[in-house]
Design an enzyme around this catalytic site. Sequence first.
Site, PDB file in Angstrom:
ATOM      1  N   LYS B  35       0.866  -1.184   0.000  1.00 20.50           N
ATOM      2  CA  LYS B  35       0.000   0.000   0.000  1.00 20.50           C
ATOM      3  C   LYS B  35       0.905   1.237   0.000  1.00 20.50           C
ATOM      4  O   LYS B  35       1.982   1.212   0.593  1.00 20.50           O
ATOM      5  CB  LYS B  35      -0.858  -0.034   1.277  1.00 20.50           C
ATOM      6  CG  LYS B  35      -1.754   1.174   1.485  1.00 20.50           C
ATOM      7  CD  LYS B  35      -2.955   1.145   0.579  1.00 20.50           C
ATOM      8  CE  LYS B  35      -3.738   2.464   0.653  1.00 20.50           C
ATOM      9  NZ  LYS B  35      -4.659   2.607  -0.489  1.00 20.50           N
ATOM     10  N   CYS B 120      -1.847   8.798  -8.071  1.00 20.90           N
ATOM     11  CA  CYS B 120      -3.066   8.530  -7.320  1.00 20.90           C
ATOM     12  C   CYS B 120      -4.104   9.620  -7.576  1.00 20.90           C
ATOM     13  O   CYS B 120      -3.820  10.801  -7.377  1.00 20.90           O
ATOM     14  CB  CYS B 120      -2.802   8.445  -5.818  1.00 20.90           C
ATOM     15  SG  CYS B 120      -4.312   8.152  -4.877  1.00 20.90           S
TER      16      CYS B 120
END
Lengths: 254, 293
Positions: B35, B120
Amino acid sequence: MILIHSGAVVAVDMLGQNYVLLSVWVESIPRFSPGQFMMVRLSEGYDPLLLRPFSILDAHEGVYRFLIKVVGKGTRAVRGFRYGRKVLLTGPFGNGFPGAARHGTIIVAGGAGIASVFSLVQRLHERGIAYELLYGARTEAELVLSDLLRPYDPIISTDDGSRGHYGRLTDVLAKRIKGKKAVFACGPLPMLAAVADLSLRHTIECYVSIEARMACGFGVCLGCTIIDGAGNTRRVCRDGPVFNARDIVLPGVC
Amino acid sequence: MTLKNPIIGASGTFGYGIEYEKFFPLESIGGFVTKGLSLRPRNGNPAPRIREVPCGLINSIGLENIGIDAFVRHVLPRLEGADTAVIVNIFGSTVDEYVELAGKLDRFRRIDGIELNISCPNVKAGGAEFGKDPLVVRSVTAKVREATDKTLIVKLSPMVTSIADIALAAQDAGADAVSIANTYPAAAFDLRSGRPFLGAKTGGLSGPAIKPLTLKLVYDTYGRIGIPIIGVGGVTTVEDVVEYALAGANAVQVGTASFINPGTADMLVRELAQYLAGRGIRRFSSLVGTAKK
């Protein structure tokens, strides 16, 4: 322990208009504790894409039952499942209800919330441990598990008085909570908030099982994260779904 | 960094690796990407964070993570015994933060590679903003390159005019590979409330729905750069893996498919070996980019 299972549908029973009791044979017979859930794949293709989390209602000789409320595309599809249909399941996941093996527990189930406490009631009953079960819903039609619950002597209530006590579950709880050792509850959030509030005022330990949308069920998608009372992140799937009511923020509880 | 096979767990869907040990031995896959980690822990975006759409998933997690220090202290030691490539995805809101993150990771022998998240869609500062301009990509990649000797992978945004130009900029700045691509900005609205479904209003789309889009980006980039391409977008079946290879990917990352079945990456390793053996293909690499030849 095996956590990815290939199951086969053995029964699909409609309970009223909006609930399905799905029975799946799972050869690997995973052990679970009351309050845990499994992820169940409801499609063969990619729509719906994700599995759905369901509390394990109970399990007997490899047949796992799930009480499913029909709310959308995925759960609608369950009604058409045929005997023998293959179903992918993962789990059991999450933390169940703790310290259940003591007398004086009061269990509060609102509507579909009965699904996550049913196996707890069964186990307490089998072991001869004293408990009280409060089972309530808005109307009689939503008390879909009352037949299955008959051996466990539920105290029934409905908001509209169509069956059992006339009024809210929490009104019934208020009259019976004194002297109890612990409260275990599952149901809609406002109900859980009221149950938690009442328990904390009587300084009785309260555990609530909460529901959340999740993609994975085992703590990696971070889709079900909530912020606890201390401002830390908690994953409903992995740190819950059963929480000590003191640790999380329920709407309307101070 | 050499991978034992071309199947990698994708960032944001593979936790910190250890969460998957209960499903299969991590050494069965080529590697995994953590992550996205930032200097300090992040709580992420408000709920709801996920919305399912046909064949896809829109998420707006907002890079919730435990922070780099907790990762190296508590998680990394637990990965010591796992014979698989550990790739750490890093996210900063400034160039200096990316450099600091890479510098902190550089001394850990257990870390095989760093994936630079400049794509992102779910954060305000940094994120995809860094990934849009070839000059910015070149500059952030070059600065991180100076901070680390680890294998450096740059994860590109799909929302650019020419992905090959961005990939070229990353290569020129010293990247060892590129991941193509991240999720696609997406939205869904609730007819009952008349409002967006997601707490953060919009999110990023992943899953089988995006596979053809990302395949095209890999196809466009193949041949324009000399460094390996890692295909990321909707990989669910062994046929998807092969399709990505044909388009030009040297390896793939498995993302959303691990939510459907957490054993997917492990399964794909075995199915790919069978697929190749069944067709007398001796090396996966011989398939790479053949659709373009």
